[in-house]
Design a protein around this motif. Sequence first.
Motif, mmCIF file in Angstrom:
data_model
loop_
_atom_site.group_PDB
_atom_site.id
_atom_site.type_symbol
_atom_site.label_atom_id
_atom_site.label_comp_id
_atom_site.label_asym_id
_atom_site.label_seq_id
_atom_site.Cartn_x
_atom_site.Cartn_y
_atom_site.Cartn_z
ATOM 1 N N LEU A 133 0.828 -1.207 0.000
ATOM 2 C CA LEU A 133 0.000 0.000 0.000
ATOM 3 C C LEU A 133 0.862 1.257 0.000
ATOM 4 O O LEU A 133 0.535 2.251 -0.670
ATOM 5 N N PHE A 134 1.964 1.245 0.734
ATOM 6 C CA PHE A 134 2.886 2.388 0.734
ATOM 7 C C PHE A 134 3.420 2.639 -0.674
ATOM 8 O O PHE A 134 3.466 3.784 -1.141
ATOM 9 N N ASP A 135 3.794 1.579 -1.365
ATOM 10 C CA ASP A 135 4.331 1.725 -2.719
ATOM 11 C C ASP A 135 3.275 2.267 -3.684
ATOM 12 O O ASP A 135 3.593 3.053 -4.588
ATOM 13 N N ILE A 136 2.030 1.839 -3.502
ATOM 14 C CA ILE A 136 0.951 2.349 -4.356
ATOM 15 C C ILE A 136 0.779 3.852 -4.149
ATOM 16 O O ILE A 136 0.682 4.623 -5.115
ATOM 17 N N ILE A 137 0.748 4.275 -2.883
ATOM 18 C CA ILE A 137 0.598 5.709 -2.587
ATOM 19 C C ILE A 137 1.770 6.496 -3.148
ATOM 20 O O ILE A 137 1.594 7.532 -3.799
ATOM 21 N N GLN A 138 2.994 6.006 -2.919
ATOM 22 C CA GLN A 138 4.164 6.744 -3.373
ATOM 23 C C GLN A 138 4.201 6.860 -4.892
ATOM 24 O O GLN A 138 4.505 7.940 -5.431
ATOM 25 N N ALA A 139 3.872 5.779 -5.575
ATOM 26 C CA ALA A 139 3.877 5.822 -7.033
ATOM 27 C C ALA A 139 2.855 6.828 -7.548
ATOM 28 O O ALA A 139 3.132 7.605 -8.470
ATOM 29 N N GLY A 140 1.665 6.835 -6.955
ATOM 30 C CA GLY A 140 0.645 7.790 -7.380
ATOM 31 C C GLY A 140 1.029 9.221 -7.079
ATOM 32 O O GLY A 140 0.866 10.118 -7.909
ATOM 33 N N GLU A 141 1.565 9.457 -5.879
ATOM 34 C CA GLU A 141 1.944 10.813 -5.486
ATOM 35 C C GLU A 141 3.118 11.336 -6.317
ATOM 36 O O GLU A 141 3.169 12.524 -6.664
ATOM 37 N N GLN A 142 4.066 10.478 -6.612
ATOM 38 C CA GLN A 142 5.225 10.910 -7.398
ATOM 39 C C GLN A 142 4.818 11.350 -8.795
ATOM 40 O O GLN A 142 5.399 12.287 -9.352
ATOM 41 N N GLN A 143 3.813 10.677 -9.356
ATOM 42 C CA GLN A 143 3.318 11.051 -10.678
ATOM 43 C C GLN A 143 2.194 12.076 -10.585
ATOM 44 O O GLN A 143 1.648 12.501 -11.602
#
Length: 426
Positions: A133-143
């Motif tokens: 879930l952390f990786d999903i949030i980070q990927a979305g926020e980074q883009q």
Amino acid sequence: MLAPLSVRSTHWPTTKHDVIFNTEELLRRIQNCASQQFTGQLDFNITHPQQQQWKLFFSVGSLIGCDSEVHPVRRWYRQLSLHCPSLAVNSVIQEGEPIQYPDYESLSKQVKQGQVPLGQMAAIVEGHTSEVLFDIIQAGEQQNYHSGLYLSYRVIPQDSIDLGWVVVRAERVWQQVFQDWQAWQQAGLAEISPNLAPKILQAEQLRLQTSPSAYRNLTTLADGTQTLRDLAVKLKQNILPLTHSIAPYIRKDLIGLIEVNDLKVSILNPKLVEPKSQQNGRISSQKSSATSSSSKSDGAVIAYIDDSRIDSQMMGYILEEAGYRFVSIQDSVQALVVLLENKPDLIFLDLVMPVANGYEICSQIRRVSVFQDIPVIILTGNDGIVDRVRAKMVGASGFLPKPITQQKVLSTLQRYLPTKSLYMSN
């Protein structure tokens, strides 16, 4: 890797496909899955700048596992090292060397047999889910969600899922992960992925800007083979302060962050994965008040009254493996009706249940003439003298302390059903 085989090995048709534009909307979708008791698979996809995919598996609104294309073996091994270190065979992870470890199916089997505490497997699944879930949030926020986070729903029939033995509350895990992400941002680490490995780029400059002890530690740890998450587990530290401590050297290009390959696997223990037909035979649907199955037609009939799905699954596995016919009753209101239909040779009865507790149900059972001589064993996590006295007053034959294990259950059966116990010959 970290989901039951029955959901990992099947491709279900997509029933809904849309785009998530921010983290808050993503949270709302996960909350909806919980509130609507969704059973199925959620696929998360980001297509830019590179294709990334994650999967969450739900059963009746609770998480039972997840999957990620990034470091699935590293993730699994990390959680084993944290929560079940006795099963993490290799004490040191070295790049290129295969590791041996139990996969989801074999670990589930050890839990069912009482060899591994259920709480440890629950912690493993929850820890892995938190990382994903952390990786999903980070990927979305980074883009900034400009490339679109595509979310696909895949409904899975409840009776096709081998639930394993662990369910995780999605909302609770999400809230904790979101707090971790906010702390990660506030520390100025939003652009740093915990899946990257630190590696020293300018050794001499780093030596001049650090103390001798700090430099020795950095040269040992920042060798480009272990990710930030790996290092946090190895050092038994929280990943946030660990990453924050080396961030200044990263910004000065003294230490770089590089991508590393996943660990190699030498053993997946395929012999411990049960055939799908046996897995489905052990599933107890929450929509019915009871299920009955048998592994040997001449086995004694054992009933278990408990509103807990996990404990019922555990009991069913133990009894069926030993050759007994198992009747699971999760609705205490219907307990007497189901008991009369199946006429069990012994009844296990949980003490703490809604509507009617174990004492009340035991008293009702003893009022029925056909059950007056049937052993009734009360299960409880609070094995006190007051409970024992009260249990005797309502006609209970004995006590079985929780947690449920194979040894305790079978020993109880041998004591109260010595002429019908099958497990000694198995």
